[in-house]
Design a protein around this motif. Structure first.
Motif, PDB file in Angstrom:
ATOM      1  N   ARG A 228       0.943  -1.690   0.373  1.00 13.67           N
ATOM      2  CA  ARG A 228       0.007  -0.345   0.110  1.00 13.67           C
ATOM      3  C   ARG A 228       1.293   1.117   0.188  1.00 13.67           C
ATOM      4  NH1 ARG A 228      -6.187   0.324  -0.928  1.00 13.67           N
ATOM      5  NH2 ARG A 228      -6.394  -1.786  -0.329  1.00 13.67           N
TER       6      ARG A 228
ATOM      7  N   GLY B 233      -0.190   9.582   6.374  1.00 17.71           N
ATOM      8  CA  GLY B 233      -0.027   8.192   7.150  1.00 17.71           C
ATOM      9  C   GLY B 233      -0.163   7.010   5.885  1.00 17.71           C
ATOM     10  N   ARG B 234      -0.458   6.107   6.413  1.00 14.15           N
ATOM     11  CA  ARG B 234      -1.464   5.231   5.092  1.00 14.15           C
ATOM     12  C   ARG B 234      -2.371   4.073   5.952  1.00 14.15           C
ATOM     13  NH1 ARG B 234       2.890   0.682   3.562  1.00 14.15           N
ATOM     14  NH2 ARG B 234       3.973   0.363   5.420  1.00 14.15           N
ATOM     15  N   TYR B 235      -2.327   2.895   4.992  1.00 10.53           N
ATOM     16  CA  TYR B 235      -3.608   2.263   5.730  1.00 10.53           C
ATOM     17  C   TYR B 235      -3.615   0.931   4.846  1.00 10.53           C
ATOM     18  CZ  TYR B 235      -6.235   6.432   7.306  1.00 10.53           C
ATOM     19  OH  TYR B 235      -6.758   7.189   7.781  1.00 10.53           O
ATOM     20  N   VAL B 236      -3.186   0.002   5.702  1.00 13.18           N
ATOM     21  CA  VAL B 236      -3.407  -0.943   5.349  1.00 13.18           C
ATOM     22  C   VAL B 236      -4.410  -1.736   4.954  1.00 13.18           C
ATOM     23  CG1 VAL B 236      -0.767  -1.288   5.044  1.00 13.18           C
ATOM     24  CG2 VAL B 236      -2.254  -2.162   6.288  1.00 13.18           C
ATOM     25  N   ASP B 237      -5.067  -3.056   5.030  1.00  9.50           N
ATOM     26  CA  ASP B 237      -5.907  -3.814   5.230  1.00  9.50           C
ATOM     27  C   ASP B 237      -5.975  -5.029   4.890  1.00  9.50           C
ATOM     28  OD1 ASP B 237      -6.183  -4.794   2.119  1.00  9.50           O
ATOM     29  OD2 ASP B 237      -7.911  -3.901   1.429  1.00  9.50           O
TER      30      ASP B 237
ATOM     31  N   GLU C 167      -2.584  -7.557   1.402  1.00 12.04           N
ATOM     32  CA  GLU C 167      -1.332  -6.718   0.568  1.00 12.04           C
ATOM     33  C   GLU C 167      -0.338  -7.059   1.041  1.00 12.04           C
ATOM     34  OE1 GLU C 167      -3.244  -4.883   3.317  1.00 12.04           O
ATOM     35  OE2 GLU C 167      -3.154  -3.160   2.330  1.00 12.04           O
TER      36      GLU C 167
ATOM     37  N   HIS D  23      -2.840   4.115  -2.921  1.00  5.54           N
ATOM     38  CA  HIS D  23      -3.963   4.006  -1.840  1.00  5.54           C
ATOM     39  C   HIS D  23      -5.147   3.842  -1.170  1.00  5.54           C
ATOM     40  CE1 HIS D  23      -1.417   8.592  -1.373  1.00  5.54           C
ATOM     41  NE2 HIS D  23      -0.925   7.734  -1.862  1.00  5.54           N
ATOM     42  N   ARG D  24      -6.117   4.347  -1.683  1.00  3.07           N
ATOM     43  CA  ARG D  24      -7.413   3.422  -1.787  1.00  3.07           C
ATOM     44  C   ARG D  24      -7.945   2.193  -3.037  1.00  3.07           C
ATOM     45  NH1 ARG D  24      -9.629   9.787  -1.357  1.00  3.07           N
ATOM     46  NH2 ARG D  24      -7.800  10.382  -0.282  1.00  3.07           N
ATOM     47  N   LYS D  25      -7.327   2.161  -3.367  1.00  2.00           N
ATOM     48  CA  LYS D  25      -7.610   0.726  -4.638  1.00  2.00           C
ATOM     49  C   LYS D  25      -6.989  -0.556  -3.713  1.00  2.00           C
ATOM     50  CE  LYS D  25      -8.714   3.923  -8.830  1.00  2.00           C
ATOM     51  NZ  LYS D  25      -8.357   4.024  -9.870  1.00  2.00           N
TER      52      LYS D  25
ATOM     53  N   ALA E 286      -5.987  -5.024   9.570  1.00  2.00           N
ATOM     54  CA  ALA E 286      -5.949  -3.537   9.787  1.00  2.00           C
ATOM     55  C   ALA E 286      -6.171  -2.865   9.455  1.00  2.00           C
ATOM     56  CB  ALA E 286      -7.585  -4.618   8.121  1.00  2.00           C
ATOM     57  N   VAL E 287      -5.573  -1.932  10.105  1.00  2.93           N
ATOM     58  CA  VAL E 287      -5.718  -0.561  10.269  1.00  2.93           C
ATOM     59  C   VAL E 287      -4.321   0.268   9.973  1.00  2.93           C
ATOM     60  CG1 VAL E 287      -5.622  -1.233  13.338  1.00  2.93           C
ATOM     61  CG2 VAL E 287      -3.670  -1.333  12.351  1.00  2.93           C
ATOM     62  N   GLY E 288      -4.533   1.685  10.527  1.00  2.48           N
ATOM     63  CA  GLY E 288      -3.501   2.272   9.801  1.00  2.48           C
ATOM     64  C   GLY E 288      -2.246   2.824  10.321  1.00  2.48           C
ATOM     65  N   GLU E 289      -1.279   3.233   9.387  1.00  4.10           N
ATOM     66  CA  GLU E 289       0.155   3.614   9.846  1.00  4.10           C
ATOM     67  C   GLU E 289       0.031   4.560   9.686  1.00  4.10           C
ATOM     68  OE1 GLU E 289       2.968   0.718   8.061  1.00  4.10           O
ATOM     69  OE2 GLU E 289       1.537  -1.333   8.916  1.00  4.10           O
ATOM     70  N   SER E 290       0.618   5.646  11.209  1.00  2.00           N
ATOM     71  CA  SER E 290       1.191   7.072  11.096  1.00  2.00           C
ATOM     72  C   SER E 290       2.566   7.594  11.210  1.00  2.00           C
ATOM     73  CB  SER E 290       0.726   7.359  12.796  1.00  2.00           C
ATOM     74  OG  SER E 290       1.264   9.297  12.807  1.00  2.00           O
TER      75      SER E 290
ATOM     76  N   THR F 247      -4.656  10.895  10.963  1.00  8.41           N
ATOM     77  CA  THR F 247      -3.842  10.356  11.310  1.00  8.41           C
ATOM     78  C   THR F 247      -4.650   8.688  11.325  1.00  8.41           C
ATOM     79  OG1 THR F 247      -2.359  12.313  12.123  1.00  8.41           O
ATOM     80  CG2 THR F 247      -2.136   9.578  13.203  1.00  8.41           C
ATOM     81  N   PRO F 248      -4.382   7.414  10.746  1.00 10.10           N
ATOM     82  CA  PRO F 248      -4.333   6.629  10.685  1.00 10.10           C
ATOM     83  C   PRO F 248      -4.424   6.535  12.423  1.00 10.10           C
ATOM     84  CG  PRO F 248      -3.330   6.542   9.079  1.00 10.10           C
ATOM     85  CD  PRO F 248      -2.575   8.095  10.011  1.00 10.10           C
TER      86      PRO F 248
ATOM     87  N   HIS G 281      -9.514   1.842   8.551  1.00  8.35           N
ATOM     88  CA  HIS G 281      -8.850   1.953   7.355  1.00  8.35           C
ATOM     89  C   HIS G 281      -9.950   2.643   6.556  1.00  8.35           C
ATOM     90  CE1 HIS G 281     -10.742  -1.665   6.600  1.00  8.35           C
ATOM     91  NE2 HIS G 281     -10.637  -1.529   5.586  1.00  8.35           N
TER      92      HIS G 281
ATOM     93  N   ARG H  40      -9.434   6.319   5.330  1.00 15.06           N
ATOM     94  CA  ARG H  40      -8.391   6.092   3.805  1.00 15.06           C
ATOM     95  C   ARG H  40      -9.210   7.205   2.602  1.00 15.06           C
ATOM     96  NH1 ARG H  40      -7.555   0.553   2.128  1.00 15.06           N
ATOM     97  NH2 ARG H  40      -5.952   0.501   2.980  1.00 15.06           N
ATOM     98  N   TYR H  41     -10.885   6.579   3.135  1.00 12.79           N
ATOM     99  CA  TYR H  41     -11.658   7.444   2.254  1.00 12.79           C
ATOM    100  C   TYR H  41     -12.319   8.766   2.718  1.00 12.79           C
ATOM    101  CZ  TYR H  41     -10.673   2.682   0.837  1.00 12.79           C
ATOM    102  OH  TYR H  41     -10.921   1.501  -0.223  1.00 12.79           O
TER     103      TYR H  41
ATOM    104  N   LEU I 252       8.246   4.701   6.453  1.00 16.90           N
ATOM    105  CA  LEU I 252       7.195   4.698   5.979  1.00 16.90           C
ATOM    106  C   LEU I 252       6.570   3.337   5.387  1.00 16.90           C
ATOM    107  CD1 LEU I 252       4.301   5.948   6.116  1.00 16.90           C
ATOM    108  CD2 LEU I 252       4.384   7.226   3.989  1.00 16.90           C
TER     109      LEU I 252
ATOM    110  N   LEU J  69     -13.439   2.726  -5.900  1.00 23.71           N
ATOM    111  CA  LEU J  69     -12.759   3.252  -7.197  1.00 23.71           C
ATOM    112  C   LEU J  69     -12.982   2.915  -8.261  1.00 23.71           C
ATOM    113  CD1 LEU J  69     -12.729   4.590  -3.776  1.00 23.71           C
ATOM    114  CD2 LEU J  69     -10.238   6.000  -4.958  1.00 23.71           C
ATOM    115  N   VAL J  70     -12.359   1.581  -8.387  1.00 17.79           N
ATOM    116  CA  VAL J  70     -12.154   0.723  -9.427  1.00 17.79           C
ATOM    117  C   VAL J  70     -13.422   0.760 -10.117  1.00 17.79           C
ATOM    118  CG1 VAL J  70     -11.570  -0.765 -10.396  1.00 17.79           C
ATOM    119  CG2 VAL J  70      -9.898   0.208  -8.333  1.00 17.79           C
TER     120      VAL J  70
END
Lengths: 425, 425, 425, 425
Positions: free
Chosen positions: A49, A55-59, A62, A324-326, A419-423, B123-124, B131, B134-135, B424, D363-364
């Motif tokens: 991701r 930040g970023r988000y994983v589900d 990945e 990021h989002r797809k 499935a959480v975000g990482e700051s 911030t996640p 997650h 993210r949207y 990151l 989104l896709v």
């Protein structure tokens, strides 16, 4: 997937495409043959991701490591038929000899080849580079950091040989945030000295691709900020040094397709990092924002090949985006399909009439010729017919969704990655 | 630090300043008095290290938590005399009631007041936002995420009352990366509904500041992308909703000082996030790239106050920068000093002659009047004289360095945070 | 003009400058000597009125022809002492042999030398170029137009020899407004062929300057759009082909001072068209918008000379601006003074401490060193002292106004040119 | 022109369109009906030749006066069926009462209606505005110039009533080139006072459209620089004041379709000046550079109408381009056709599935739905079928060329206007 019903729906459009091309003297079969030779690399890092500095988000679905990234690349190749190689990035894809050595096995397992090897001197690592890397790698005023950065690139050359790649790609994070932070003269001196050391280690059949970027991560100046700087570096190094174009690495208003044509004509076009952008280096899916530009770039490539300025089969075509989002696998498939569309549109341009219009200053006709190829020839039916005949799913995104691949991956991979975000902060 | 030798070096310049101002009928003493009222907030988050999406580097001396951030803010106030308050950011500065409750003690300990409270939905964090954040937050198509995002803002209002702040600042990460991702109509509907809920909880002496930004973290659209959108939101909410300007949040070529003047005239200017940029939202130190622009902004503020459009003492002036490569404490001091310089330059503009030149279309004279204030009046000597008389160090950066504060902090703080980078990816 | 009272007011600041420089080991006398060698060209076309595509306004005092333009250039030199040459532009400054031949007499009359000769293939003219020039000059698909455009440049070479210039400057309007209008390959082929023909006619002591520009008058592509393209053209032509930088010809966010340093280091920096801009190629007075950038450019030049990359006395420094709203003579004086200030600021940078700060990654110190030179050393007093000692007016704008030159010109010149606007439509 | 052969070639594509739309539950007949209601204004000034500040070129066939401009507009309407009105511009289309009075006759003669009336305070004219207009019109510090500028607008209101228009469009050239040239407070005060005077003269069924623009002809500041400023002016004036969007009047990276949606939602969207651009305000043909953007704008309009935010039949849709290099009539036809295509594409978006994808964060899918409408539905066949059934030529450009209209116009019009260029300098 490639059912009779699907074919039924494309057949009339396919016939219409044939009729249109026939009327212009364009041979549909050779268009289809060329489309079948198109080969795009996918990025190993594209299967994790992406994120932003916020930040970023994983589900959980990945890829967690190089093996899984290569597995995902293999799946994309199986579904699309157009992405036979995966590009690797170090140290993201490994930092120890034993890790490198396992890669050929992963590739074989996944049924995919290897593309360019990307060195990386921007990801923070432990000693000896430590936090001094924040002030640059190959242009760092500290000779110890420059040395370590050169050695990382030499490592990458060793990895190339281990995994069977012929291409080293160098994108540098180097630059300054403030006036006076570094002398531009020193910046260039350091850079050239280091690149010469790296280039000198390449064999005759190996290529160095130099990527430029207007800004980010540095904001006031970037060591290799534009194609002019990348070109002068390549000229200094030698014939096997070429320039790589990332579509998102330009100022607004810059004509990228003209740079493509110029570099091709000078024999210095090395390849592409394909993506799209609205704002800056957004790393969005190909063709998602400016669908006409990617057509115009392929148009320049097709013309460049006809003029003998380049050989499409020798360029490095890479999808480089940040999902990021797809779902990353879906987004890579989406971009691969967009590149097929753009190439197909470029192949059906009526070049004879276009050249004629250009000679006559007939700008209205020239625009119509391009727009017919872009809007009116139903190239999606042509691409689907190719897929059908090669036994590929007519719609690779549908195939991915119907195949249950995401759920299977999540159940298998999410165990150690909730499935959480990482700051970043 | 404020030794005789230092004073000796500034005295001739200070006298020259007096002579110049006298000749233009500008009273140096009232300039100095106004300068002594200048008050700038410092950001708690500015005392940690910033980074980019490619990583960040810490060196161990940085503040690790809200207590240390407030400690550093206190030091900056002690050294500069111009930064009496610290702005806080949640959940960065705490996410639990017991954490919030300790903050007043930290403030007292550090001898500093509190500024605006910043809510943060970018911030996640863990469930329930997970997650899906993210949207988007206040514009997320999922009502549960919108609700949780509103509640976070209501939490921030509670924190305001706990710590003594009167100002809630909302900067939203919301936006889309792709056309079609979200309907712009829904985006606006959701946003207004949520902001109304938040605003309705504010008391009569509390203010909501709405910050806009052209792009990032979203790339295709941003929910509050420009001052026009922030203004229409503020109009919808009520009189205590104002617009906040971050200098780095505009497209290239946009005239920020004109926006300042327009918002002030409409009674909707709420304050600033001060920083500078060359490329995008670089968050560089104030005045490091475009030193003339920050002067022109202060020029618009001074004129706005003279015209009765605003009261400088009621605006929120915050330094908001990201220290990638400079010691954060030094960089905050640097920016505070730059804001003192810009205000001083604006105060010594010969406004009578300027208005006269404007009436006469005398653009050459108008330019010279501004340039005299900017280049020729030695305002640094005036600022130093003020520092001297208030018992402050003449040069706060020197004072910081000579005071050994960084080394002391590193030895105390680095124990659990070695000097390495954080990736990151 | 240079009265005792004026001197009295600068003396304390001049002394303060000396004290500051002494303390940094910088010799004020050599700074002053270097400042006295500064030489800037003024543009003949700058003494008429500029306009936009929406129209322009004249007030009757403007120069009507080459003789009057040279007269005005002579006045600027007399008042400033820093602009010893005038750059000419053809066919604006003549289109017939007899017109060219009178120019040396005008120069002598005005007491001024000649600078670069600018060819011009963008001003519409009669047959044989006629309206086909709208599709380009050296890149026009019509060979007859290319030929005529080459011949115009060869004419300019003849003019150079007639008037004593050694420099041909080529800025091309060529480009396209639409995708497909012209093949980028043809564009480059035509361009190189034509430039080779022109360059081949130059003698060993004559120089060709190639100017690039991002856009305008063409909008979709420009034949020589950036320094990279200008450089590859220069490389193809030979050692006496160099690149010329116009400050307004870049995309937003491009670092111009880095391009200066890079071209200097490559031995290909030919000179400058100086002006300023907020929006696009605004052609505003130097330093009116981004006062810090022009300082940073001079900083790169001073460093480049110290490093042996260039010889300031051999570069072409030209003011190139368009005076819509200011008296052209005043605006040229204003810009000349701004270039003196920028050079002076660059000369008083403490380079020893700066290099030391760069080595140590001390970005805070580096910024302060630049800001001291920019804000704190009263260089205007140094420049005025130089003027005083050379018998020049301390303030050339005041001298122009007090001399009644504008009124005299208007009464003499307005006879056949009433003070009205001229519409493009 | 609409021969059997042509129809034969579109029939299969038309059928394919029907099949695709049927499968998505979209009724082709109502799409066709809506397309038949589309109405676009053409600009009288668009039938002369545009230029840049460097000059312009005429070829003799261009309209020389308002009568010929209206004649050309009539021809475009006859050929396209989609442009029933011509927008007029004063004083370009007349400056005396007797000239105004002849216009209704010209309109009748040409078989075309009238659109918005554009006031113009940027074209230089004789006394009493004279050259002081260079410093602004409604914001000029000189009250006499402001008064004259207001009166010009009141004249335009009188013209509206004479010719049957209900819409006054105000685009102001006002702005400043230099900091300090004018106080932003005065700029706004003058502007509002003048606009109030103009607005007060409008009747209940008359509308004022306020157009904004980032820059040009002023470079440092523009009085109405963005939609936020235009909106606050409209709010101050009253309900019949609306905002007009010119696609080329934004900074790079600004999301125009979002502004469309926001203004519509606020009830303040008044209409469009349609064109395209790569660089700045290029005024190129619609869809020539960013074909996807114009689709996204129509997508926002169609959604806005479905949501009840606007009534497409009440907006002012104008083509506003500058034909430097294309025959103006052809270029207007080209842009009208591009607007038909964009509207058709927007009408065939599967909005039900799109809303569903948005709800699910898919989104896709959202991207594919838009791309299907943009690339895969052969809307050109639908548009041609409409033309066929309305007895219009299937291809209006071909019809123009085959009709010999250009040659006829040149022979008739070129007598007093030879085919040469005109220089601004």
């Amino acid at each position: 997937m490639s059912t009779r019903r699907d074919l039924d729906s494309i057949t009339p459009l396919y016939s219409a495409a044939r009729t249109q091309l026939d009327s212009r003297g364009i041979d549909l079969e050779s268009v289809r043959a060329k489309l079948n030779t198109q080969a795009i690399e996918v990025p190993s890092w594209g299967f994790s991701r992406g994120g932003t500095r916020f930040g970023r988000y994983v589900d959980g679905s990945e890829a967690r490591n190089v093996r899984e990234k290569i597995e995902d690349a293999g799946l994309v190749f199986a579904l699309t038929g157009v992405t036979p190689a995966v590009s690797l990035h170090f140290p993201w894809d490994g930092s120890r000899e034993d890790e490198y050595k396992r890669i050929p096995g992963y590739l074989k397992e996944a049924g995919i080849g290897v593309g360019a090897i990307n060195s990386n001197t921007f990801t923070p690592r432990a000693e000896p580079l430590d936090h001094r890397l924040r002030y640059g790698s190959l242009t760092n005023p500290d000779p110890a950091v420059r040395l370590a950065s050169v050695e990382h690139n030499l490592d990458c050359i060793r990895i190339m040989r281990l995994v069977g790649s012929k291409t080293l790609k160098v994108w540098l994070p180097d630059g300054t945030n403030y006036p006076g932070e570094l002398s531009f003269c020193d910046q260039s001196d350091y850079l050239e000295e280091c690149l010469e050391e790296i280039y000198s280690q390449l064999r005759d059949d190996e290529v160095l691709l130099i990527e430029y970027k207007l800004f980010e991560p540095a904001f006031y100046s970037t060591a290799v900020a534009d194609w002019g700087r990348a070109l002068t570096l390549a000229q200094r190094l030698g014939d096997r040094a070429k320039v790589l174009i990332d579509l998102g690495h330009h100022a607004h208003g810059v004509n990228v397709e003209q740079i493509v044509a110029n570099l091709a004509r000078l024999g210095r076009l090395g390849g592409f990092d394909f993506n799209d952008r609205k704002s800056a280096d957004d790393d969005l899916a190909v063709s998602s924002i400016d669908s006409y530009q990617i057509f115009l770039i392929y148009n320049a490539l097709v013309e460049g090949e006809l003029r003998g300025h380049l050989d499409l089969s020798r360029l490095s075509f890479l999808i480089d985006q940040s999902s990021h989002r797809k779902n990353p696998i879906e987004e890579v498939i989406e971009s691969a399909a967009a590149l097929q569309r753009a190439y197909a549109q470029a192949l059906v341009v009526d070049r004879k009439r276009l050249a004629d219009a250009q000679r006559k200053h007939d700008l209205v006709a020239a625009d119509r010729i391009l727009k017919q190829a872009f809007f009116e020839v139903p190239v999606h039916a042509v691409i689907q017919m190719n897929r059908h005949e090669r036994g590929l799913p007519l719609d690779p995104i549908d195939a991915f969704r119907e195949g249950g691949y995401e759920a299977e991956r999540r159940s298998r991979r999410a165990a150690d990655r909730p499935a959480v975000g990482e700051s970043l902060f």
